[in-house]
Design a protein around this motif. Sequence first.
Motif, PDB file in Angstrom:
ATOM      1  N   LEU B 131       0.821  -1.205   0.000  1.00 37.46           N
ATOM      2  CA  LEU B 131       0.000   0.000   0.000  1.00 37.46           C
ATOM      3  C   LEU B 131       0.855   1.256   0.000  1.00 37.46           C
ATOM      4  O   LEU B 131       0.466   2.288  -0.543  1.00 37.46           O
ATOM      5  CB  LEU B 131      -0.924  -0.011   1.217  1.00 37.46           C
ATOM      6  N   ALA B 132       2.054   1.164   0.596  1.00 37.29           N
ATOM      7  CA  ALA B 132       2.943   2.334   0.616  1.00 37.29           C
ATOM      8  C   ALA B 132       3.379   2.698  -0.793  1.00 37.29           C
ATOM      9  O   ALA B 132       3.763   3.834  -1.049  1.00 37.29           O
ATOM     10  CB  ALA B 132       4.152   2.058   1.500  1.00 37.29           C
ATOM     11  N   GLY B 133       3.299   1.735  -1.731  1.00 37.16           N
ATOM     12  CA  GLY B 133       3.784   2.013  -3.080  1.00 37.16           C
ATOM     13  C   GLY B 133       2.745   2.586  -4.018  1.00 37.16           C
ATOM     14  O   GLY B 133       3.066   2.975  -5.136  1.00 37.16           O
ATOM     15  N   ILE B 134       1.479   2.638  -3.589  1.00 34.15           N
ATOM     16  CA  ILE B 134       0.436   3.119  -4.498  1.00 34.15           C
ATOM     17  C   ILE B 134       0.622   4.610  -4.773  1.00 34.15           C
ATOM     18  O   ILE B 134       0.813   5.390  -3.854  1.00 34.15           O
ATOM     19  CB  ILE B 134      -0.952   2.834  -3.902  1.00 34.15           C
ATOM     20  N   PRO B 135       0.582   4.999  -6.037  1.00 39.73           N
ATOM     21  CA  PRO B 135       0.864   6.395  -6.385  1.00 39.73           C
ATOM     22  C   PRO B 135      -0.159   7.357  -5.775  1.00 39.73           C
ATOM     23  O   PRO B 135      -1.328   6.998  -5.599  1.00 39.73           O
ATOM     24  CB  PRO B 135       0.771   6.421  -7.909  1.00 39.73           C
ATOM     25  N   SER B 136       0.305   8.570  -5.506  1.00 36.24           N
ATOM     26  CA  SER B 136      -0.550   9.509  -4.785  1.00 36.24           C
ATOM     27  C   SER B 136      -1.739   9.967  -5.603  1.00 36.24           C
ATOM     28  O   SER B 136      -2.776  10.335  -5.063  1.00 36.24           O
ATOM     29  CB  SER B 136       0.275  10.708  -4.339  1.00 36.24           C
ATOM     30  N   LEU B 183      -9.530  20.066   5.959  1.00 35.51           N
ATOM     31  CA  LEU B 183      -9.725  18.829   6.719  1.00 35.51           C
ATOM     32  C   LEU B 183      -9.727  17.607   5.794  1.00 35.51           C
ATOM     33  O   LEU B 183      -9.096  16.586   6.092  1.00 35.51           O
ATOM     34  CB  LEU B 183     -11.040  18.895   7.510  1.00 35.51           C
ATOM     35  N   THR B 184     -10.429  17.721   4.668  1.00 41.93           N
ATOM     36  CA  THR B 184     -10.473  16.611   3.719  1.00 41.93           C
ATOM     37  C   THR B 184      -9.064  16.289   3.226  1.00 41.93           C
ATOM     38  O   THR B 184      -8.661  15.117   3.170  1.00 41.93           O
ATOM     39  CB  THR B 184     -11.362  16.973   2.517  1.00 41.93           C
ATOM     40  N   MET B 255      -0.237  15.510  -5.496  1.00 42.41           N
ATOM     41  CA  MET B 255      -1.471  15.126  -6.191  1.00 42.41           C
ATOM     42  C   MET B 255      -2.600  14.755  -5.243  1.00 42.41           C
ATOM     43  O   MET B 255      -3.753  15.063  -5.495  1.00 42.41           O
ATOM     44  CB  MET B 255      -1.187  13.954  -7.134  1.00 42.41           C
ATOM     45  N   ALA B 256      -2.252  14.098  -4.120  1.00 42.98           N
ATOM     46  CA  ALA B 256      -3.302  13.691  -3.190  1.00 42.98           C
ATOM     47  C   ALA B 256      -4.028  14.921  -2.652  1.00 42.98           C
ATOM     48  O   ALA B 256      -5.220  14.894  -2.375  1.00 42.98           O
ATOM     49  CB  ALA B 256      -2.708  12.880  -2.044  1.00 42.98           C
ATOM     50  N   VAL B 257      -3.293  16.022  -2.510  1.00 43.40           N
ATOM     51  CA  VAL B 257      -3.857  17.223  -1.907  1.00 43.40           C
ATOM     52  C   VAL B 257      -4.579  18.082  -2.945  1.00 43.40           C
ATOM     53  O   VAL B 257      -5.662  18.612  -2.695  1.00 43.40           O
ATOM     54  CB  VAL B 257      -2.731  18.035  -1.231  1.00 43.40           C
ATOM     55  N   GLY B 275      -8.689  25.814   1.069  1.00 47.71           N
ATOM     56  CA  GLY B 275      -7.428  26.517   1.261  1.00 47.71           C
ATOM     57  C   GLY B 275      -6.511  26.132   0.130  1.00 47.71           C
ATOM     58  O   GLY B 275      -6.963  25.723  -0.941  1.00 47.71           O
ATOM     59  N   THR B 276      -5.212  26.249   0.354  1.00 44.75           N
ATOM     60  CA  THR B 276      -4.276  25.769  -0.645  1.00 44.75           C
ATOM     61  C   THR B 276      -2.992  25.381   0.054  1.00 44.75           C
ATOM     62  O   THR B 276      -2.773  25.735   1.206  1.00 44.75           O
ATOM     63  CB  THR B 276      -4.006  26.829  -1.724  1.00 44.75           C
ATOM     64  N   THR B 277      -2.172  24.591  -0.621  1.00 47.76           N
ATOM     65  CA  THR B 277      -0.843  24.311  -0.092  1.00 47.76           C
ATOM     66  C   THR B 277       0.161  24.762  -1.142  1.00 47.76           C
ATOM     67  O   THR B 277      -0.221  25.103  -2.268  1.00 47.76           O
ATOM     68  CB  THR B 277      -0.626  22.812   0.161  1.00 47.76           C
TER      69      THR B 277
END
Lengths: 282, 329
Positions: B131-136, B183-184, B255-257, B275-277
């Motif tokens: 699972l750690a290898g799944i792309p974001s 939060l999401t 990408m996840a964000v 918001g934004t990062t």
Amino acid sequence: MSFHYQRRIWTNRLFTFFAAASATIGISLLLIILFRIFSEGISAFSFDTFTRTTPSPGGEGGLINAIVGSLMMSALAMIIAIPVGLLGGVYLAEYDRKSKLSSVVRFLNDILLSAPSICFGMFAYEIMVRPMHRFSGYAGAVALAFIAIPVILRTTEDMLILVPNQLREAAAALGAPIWHIVATISFQTVRHGIITGLLLAFARIAGETAPLLFTALNNQFWNIPMDGPTPNLPVTIYQLALSPYPNWHRLAWAGAMIITLVVLSLNIVTRLMTDRAIKKRA
Amino acid sequence: MSLSVDHRFGEGGLVPPLSFRKTGLSVDAYVKNASLFCAVLIVGLVAAMLVVLAYAAAPTFQTFGFSFFTTNVWNPVTDHYGAVSAIYGTVVTSFLALLMALPVGFGIAFFLVELAPPSFVRPLRIAIELLAGIPSIVFGFWGLFVLAPLFQSSIQPFLIDHLGGMPLVGGLFAGPAFGVGLLTASCILAIMVLPFLAAFLTDVFNTVSPLLKESAYAIGATRWEVMRSIVVPSTGASVMGGIMLALGRALGETMAVTFVIGNAHRLSASLLAPGTTISASIANEFNEATNALHTSSLLALGLTLFAITFVILACGKGLVLMLERGKGA
């Protein structure tokens, strides 16, 4: 039973329960995600996915150009990264294990392993796209190569260190120079491990999106010019997902499933290879 | 034990065999230099990234100076840029993500190291590593289509109704339910760093000598007491290091964000607000930035992100190394 003893027992039970619960929650959460990706992906999957190019707005289509573009860029990235990563690993493991330089390289390499991938994309943009005045598959491949190099270097070093020094000494006693020892003794002994590292690096870059956003860009045609905007699967998924069309969303699910499937199976293959190599040695 | 081979043929009196006397040695020099070059390339890559990004970001720093980091404006129309909202979003989402992932990750590690029956350990371990290898992008995609609607329809209204009115924390859960927002994004990030964190903590906890643990069990300690008083204290530095490595990953995650953050350059106390990062701003705006200062400001954000994660990852790595050295001595 004293109160104190009771309390210890119950604290232990509480935390045991907490640990078992978090293991269950964590694993099932991740499995739920995988399940959803696969169930939606399979229902969206069709023959068209592998035979048609990405659709125009509102239209139907497949992902073949994105898949081929991704494969070409990842392959080129690996062609760039493999010699650099292997040789760097050889330097750290065979020529110079203890010097200051080696520990600095090791340290920076480990940082690059988890550095933000979008920074590699910006870097590739600045050194390739801006001077050449065009987005290109080459720039995308270079960005991906920067991500693959640290992975390959690290696994190569880790593997070469496992080679028993007696083997090297035996070869050296017969008069072999180091390059010959590295090529015929060290690499031969741990070749499974090194191939594992290469596959892992490939799995890592196969799903990378951020570095391709402004290097390879994307296009929707059956036209894969490496010196122009090159279609690729991750950016295609990103664009399809953010579109307002439901049939594009379905295609994006199919794409997400393909990427997950490729990465998972590469990881499983490497896993099996390492297990076999360990069994052989034992 | 250091068994190093003396490789200096020819120098130290060792005479290479005939076949290598001419060709072998020069090939060796080539190979050595080529591999040295590739190793140094890593140092060069880091330096080049810093220099190139700094050079490209220079116009922004010349225009705004240090106030780039202290002003909360992001206006491509008036060409005025400040990084506060992006940095705020990056820090808040990463911090929240770790806050959520850490207890669960710790629980998984505790479970794997002390509690799980041996036949459970291996499959669980493998599942976590896979699972750690799944792309974001897959996680981000799932977040957009599954988690965000769920948040909008049930979780956020629940939070607003039950926590929004409370003193102190009420402000964190104010405003309408957008679905997307800080939060999401934090939840997605937490799910993404969880496998890394769990795998890392398991590895670290497994390094504790069984002798120590068995001694504690022998005097009647419970499993939790062994965990709390033996395992955690003897691996403290590494655990901190691992947390920082996870933080470094969360800070730079793109990408996840990007899918679920909402992409609004603004500061709001509420965690439900969009918001934004740093990374999401870059991913969203870089291709659409038309004026030079906008591009340069995004590159300045990228440089900031690279510098922050560099420092955090370096600290984390340093802490992990500290424990390894301690073990070796």
